[in-house]
Design an enzyme around this catalytic site. Structure first.
Site, PDB file in Angstrom:
ATOM      1  N   GLU A 144     -40.508  86.524  -2.187  1.00 34.75           N
ATOM      2  CA  GLU A 144     -40.490  85.974  -0.826  1.00 34.75           C
ATOM      3  C   GLU A 144     -39.391  86.604   0.027  1.00 34.75           C
ATOM      4  OE1 GLU A 144     -42.971  84.523   0.078  1.00 34.75           O
ATOM      5  OE2 GLU A 144     -43.812  83.855  -1.815  1.00 34.75           O
ATOM      6  N   HIS A 190     -53.516  89.929  -1.390  1.00 37.54           N
ATOM      7  CA  HIS A 190     -52.972  89.686  -2.724  1.00 37.54           C
ATOM      8  C   HIS A 190     -53.744  90.446  -3.790  1.00 37.54           C
ATOM      9  CE1 HIS A 190     -51.623  86.253  -0.301  1.00 37.54           C
ATOM     10  NE2 HIS A 190     -50.527  86.319  -1.046  1.00 37.54           N
TER      11      HIS A 190
END
Length: 500
Positions: A315, A402
């Protein structure tokens, strides 16, 4: 973001060949001075690279290599309007002469007029859209809401200012001493406050960790403690998730500083912040540029917070990408954005050298997203997750980011470790190639340095897989030489995932 539909030792040693091609660590004041000086000379640079009379350059970042090379990243404006997809990087030698320019687009920036009769949606800004096709006058509108899984949404929609036709859209939310749940007992940077302590890391830019307590907006409440001993390793303690998140942010900060020579996410010495306990049983984690923060859910049944070390590194690295190449979170550039977070999150995990969470090439193996003990993603053979691509093809850009990240993750594993069967830190891998070739790895440390240099100095907002190949080959040239074994390995590895 880290989740779908929802993303043996230290990772680093300095490159063997030319430390001169590695970036010098700049303090916040040195970086600010370098940016100010570069902005003062931006007009002459615009003239030298032959931009049009209505175009101007705005400096975003400056990276100085030890050999004197200076890489300056610019945004572009046209007649005072931001040019989306017009970013570029100049590369100047020590004597100031121009070595080259890396552009997000080679198109000439020009539109017939910057005035239109059409009325823009409330809050939209007028821009020049140059990331795809012929540059056009457009409006950028940010549509805020909530995605299907509860993740906030900040969708940027670009529409033609004359016809109202949608030209492009992308999602701006990138998903992705205490006793922690995943990393054992760890040191924490805290700050004394009155008779207690705050979860504020004063030695790493002032990083704060907050408790959202099930909320989905705002900052939440800063974690405090009376005795500076945090968490108990169980999800039932609210502090435990905070320990993992805070430790992950600190480890990532240290990795950036010690292995990449970078002073914080944006290179300015300023910390982001973390928010934990987002929503109820929220099975995701995400980065948001708008708050410059990382946010973590507590997972299924609120029992498995998404605060493991590789997820925290993932992140935080979305913020690094936003501060460097700015890879748009859609299509192939979005896949490269996600892969960058997987690559650097993996590197952070190896760097930590934590016996409770040994480094591996598995993504999210601790958080049990699937409920069956399997990892979220596999770097040695991405298709093992059931959806990611192992190799590049013309259809990769149609996948969720993803899954389109798969080829780049595979590239990093192959470049680090090579093809075929092997065991690293007790985990077995068996990585194939698209052309049946045998790839010999150059080691994770060099692979990390090459990927980071490519990201920081040669990739732009619109870089696709073909562009990533060019960027990493240029990075390998800078670091090790065009005739080096490392350069040859980068070329062979891209061929091994069908990028030629």
């Amino acid at each position: 973001m880290v989740v779908v539909s929802v993303q043996a030792g230290s990772a680093g040693a300095a490159p063997d060949r030319a430390a001169g091609a590695t970036a010098l660590p700049l303090s916040a004041s040195q970086r600010a001075t370098a940016i100010k000086e570069a902005q003062a000379g931006a007009a002459s640079v615009a003239a030298e690279i032959k931009l049009g009379g209505k175009e101007k350059l705005v400096v975003r970042d400056v990276i100085k290599d030890a050999d004197g090379t200076v890489h300056t990243r610019y945004e572009r404006t046209y007649d005072g309007l931001p040019v989306l997809g017009g970013d570029l990087v100049t590369h100047a030698r020590k004597d100031g002469s121009l070595k080259g320019v890396t552009k997000a687009t080679d198109a000439k920036i020009s539109v017939a007029s910057t005035t239109v009769a059409a009325t823009a949606k409330s809050g939209a800004r007028k821009v020049i859209w140059a990331a795809t096709g012929k540059p056009a006058l457009a409006y950028e509108n940010v549509v805020r809401g909530t995605q299907a899984d509860g993740t906030p949404s900040e969708r940027h929609v670009i529409t033609d200012a004359t016809s109202g036709k949608e030209l492009y859209s992308y999602e701006a939310i990138d998903t992705g001493s205490g006793t922690s749940q995943y990393s054992g007992t760890v040191p924490l940077g805290t700050t004394a406050s009155g008779s207690g302590y705050n979860l504020t890391d004063g030695s790493r830019g002032g990083h704060n960790t907050y408790d959202l307590n099930g909320g989905t907006s705002g900052t939440g409440t800063l974690f405090t403690d009376a005795d500076d001993v945090w968490g108990n390793g169980l999800a039932t303690s609210r502090q435990t998730a905070a320990v993992d998140a805070h430790y992950g942010a600190a480890t990532t900060w240290d990795f950036y500083k010690n292995e990449l020579g970078r002073n914080g996410i944006a290179g300015d010495g300023k910390a982001a912040y973390s928010r934990v306990h987002y929503g109820n049983a929220y099975v995701n984690a995400f980065w948001s540029d708008s708050c410059f923060c990382m946010t973590y859910g507590d997972g299924s049944g609120n029992l498995k917070p998404l605060t493991s070390l590789d997820v925290a590194g993932h992140e935080m690295s979305h913020g690094l990408t936003a501060s460097t190449a700015g890879l748009k979170y859609s299509r192939e550039s979005g896949g490269l954005n996600e892969a960058t977070s997987d690559i650097l999150g993996t590197a952070v995990e190896f760097y930590a050298n934590n016996s409770s969470d040994s480094g591996d090439y598995l993504i999210g193996e601790k958080i049990d997203i699937r409920g069956n003990g399997t990892p979220l993603r596999y770097m040695d053979k991405p298709s093992k997750d059931g959806a990611s691509a192992d190799y590049w093809s013309k259809t990769v850009g149609r996948l969720d980011v993803h899954y389109s990240s798969g080829p780049a993750n595979h590239f990093f594993y192959l470049l680090s470790e090579g093809s075929g069967a092997k065991t690293v830190n007790g985990v077995s891998y068996n990585s194939p190639t698209s052309n049946g070739s045998t790839v010999t790895g150059i080691g994770r440390a060099k692979a990390v340095q090459i990927w980071y240099k490519a990201l920081a100095t040669y990739m732009t907002s619109s870089t696709d897989y073909a562009g990533a190949r060019i960027a990493t080959l240029q990075a390998a040239t800078d670091l090790y030489g065009a005739g080096s074994a490392e350069y040859a390995a980068v070329a062979a590895t891209w061929s091994g995932i069908n990028v030629n």
